[in-house]
Scaffold this motif. Structure first.
Motif, PDB file in Angstrom:
ATOM      1  N   PHE A   1      -2.492  19.328  42.061  1.00 48.16           N
ATOM      2  CA  PHE A   1      -2.643  18.382  43.005  1.00 48.16           C
ATOM      3  C   PHE A   1      -2.797  18.526  44.387  1.00 48.16           C
ATOM      4  CE2 PHE A   1      -0.685  15.573  39.594  1.00 48.16           C
ATOM      5  CZ  PHE A   1      -1.829  14.780  39.297  1.00 48.16           C
ATOM      6  N   GLY A   2      -2.372  19.639  44.962  1.00 52.55           N
ATOM      7  CA  GLY A   2      -2.250  19.780  46.280  1.00 52.55           C
ATOM      8  C   GLY A   2      -3.907  20.521  46.694  1.00 52.55           C
TER       9      GLY A   2
ATOM     10  N   ASN B   1      -0.005  25.444  38.505  1.00 56.56           N
ATOM     11  CA  ASN B   1       0.671  24.410  37.774  1.00 56.56           C
ATOM     12  C   ASN B   1       0.113  22.992  38.137  1.00 56.56           C
ATOM     13  OD1 ASN B   1       2.228  23.807  40.093  1.00 56.56           O
ATOM     14  ND2 ASN B   1       3.448  25.440  39.889  1.00 56.56           N
ATOM     15  N   ILE B   2       0.869  21.873  37.669  1.00 48.95           N
ATOM     16  CA  ILE B   2       0.392  20.425  37.844  1.00 48.95           C
ATOM     17  C   ILE B   2       0.700  20.281  39.382  1.00 48.95           C
ATOM     18  CG2 ILE B   2       2.416  19.357  37.030  1.00 48.95           C
ATOM     19  CD1 ILE B   2      -0.816  18.209  36.139  1.00 48.95           C
ATOM     20  N   SER B   3       1.812  20.610  39.961  1.00 50.74           N
ATOM     21  CA  SER B   3       1.727  20.233  41.410  1.00 50.74           C
ATOM     22  C   SER B   3       0.968  20.974  42.369  1.00 50.74           C
ATOM     23  CB  SER B   3       3.254  20.361  41.847  1.00 50.74           C
ATOM     24  OG  SER B   3       3.727  21.723  41.661  1.00 50.74           O
ATOM     25  N   SER B   4       0.940  22.254  42.268  1.00 49.57           N
ATOM     26  CA  SER B   4      -0.263  23.028  43.130  1.00 49.57           C
ATOM     27  C   SER B   4      -1.453  22.555  42.889  1.00 49.57           C
ATOM     28  CB  SER B   4      -0.045  24.545  42.758  1.00 49.57           C
ATOM     29  OG  SER B   4      -0.831  24.895  41.628  1.00 49.57           O
TER      30      SER B   4
ATOM     31  N   TYR C   1      -5.141  27.364  40.251  1.00 53.92           N
ATOM     32  CA  TYR C   1      -4.372  26.093  39.623  1.00 53.92           C
ATOM     33  C   TYR C   1      -3.325  26.683  38.969  1.00 53.92           C
ATOM     34  CZ  TYR C   1      -8.714  23.548  41.023  1.00 53.92           C
ATOM     35  OH  TYR C   1      -9.775  22.805  41.677  1.00 53.92           O
TER      36      TYR C   1
END
Length: 122
Positions: free
Chosen positions: A14-15, A9-12, A7
């Motif tokens: 979520f992915g 960052n936040i966008s990865s 993980y």
């Protein structure tokens, strides 16, 4: 423990969550969150009014008018403590459901399991 390599960052994050758990993974823990913050809000605003009057009655009308800001602050702080105590069990269940695989699917099976393992007083 969160894996910083997995993980980044936040966008990865979520992915990864969507890939591993699907759309249901995004909504895991919604019931304890909803009920916990509802309980907190109800306590915060309802009990604030109680403490505001209670503290005003203790000091009397003259001091209540003179120190209105301090009385409101004390009422707010007192209500916040009780409201946060109302929130805590729901947040604890939400965190366990989200971070401990197999702990539970949500509030309905997570709360009884939490009470069995931690006791009614946590």
């Amino acid at each position: 423990m969160i894996d910083p390599v997995k993980y980044k960052n936040i966008s990865s994050g979520f992915g990864v969550l969507l890939k591993e758990q699907g759309i249901r993974g995004l909504f895991r823990g919604w019931a304890p969150t909803l009920l916990g913050y509802s309980a907190q809000g109800a306590c915060k605003y309802g009990i604030y009014e109680f403490f505001k009057k209670y503290y005003s009655d203790i000091v009397g009308p003259e001091y209540a008018a003179k120190y209105k800001t301090l009385i409101y602050l004390a009422g707010s702080a007192s209500a916040e403590v009780i409201a946060d105590v109302a929130l805590c069990p729901f947040e604890a269940v939400k965190v366990r459901v989200q971070t401990q695989p197999g702990f539970g699917r949500g509030l309905s099976d997570g709360l009884p399991k939490f009470v069995r393992s931690e006791g009614a007083l946590g």
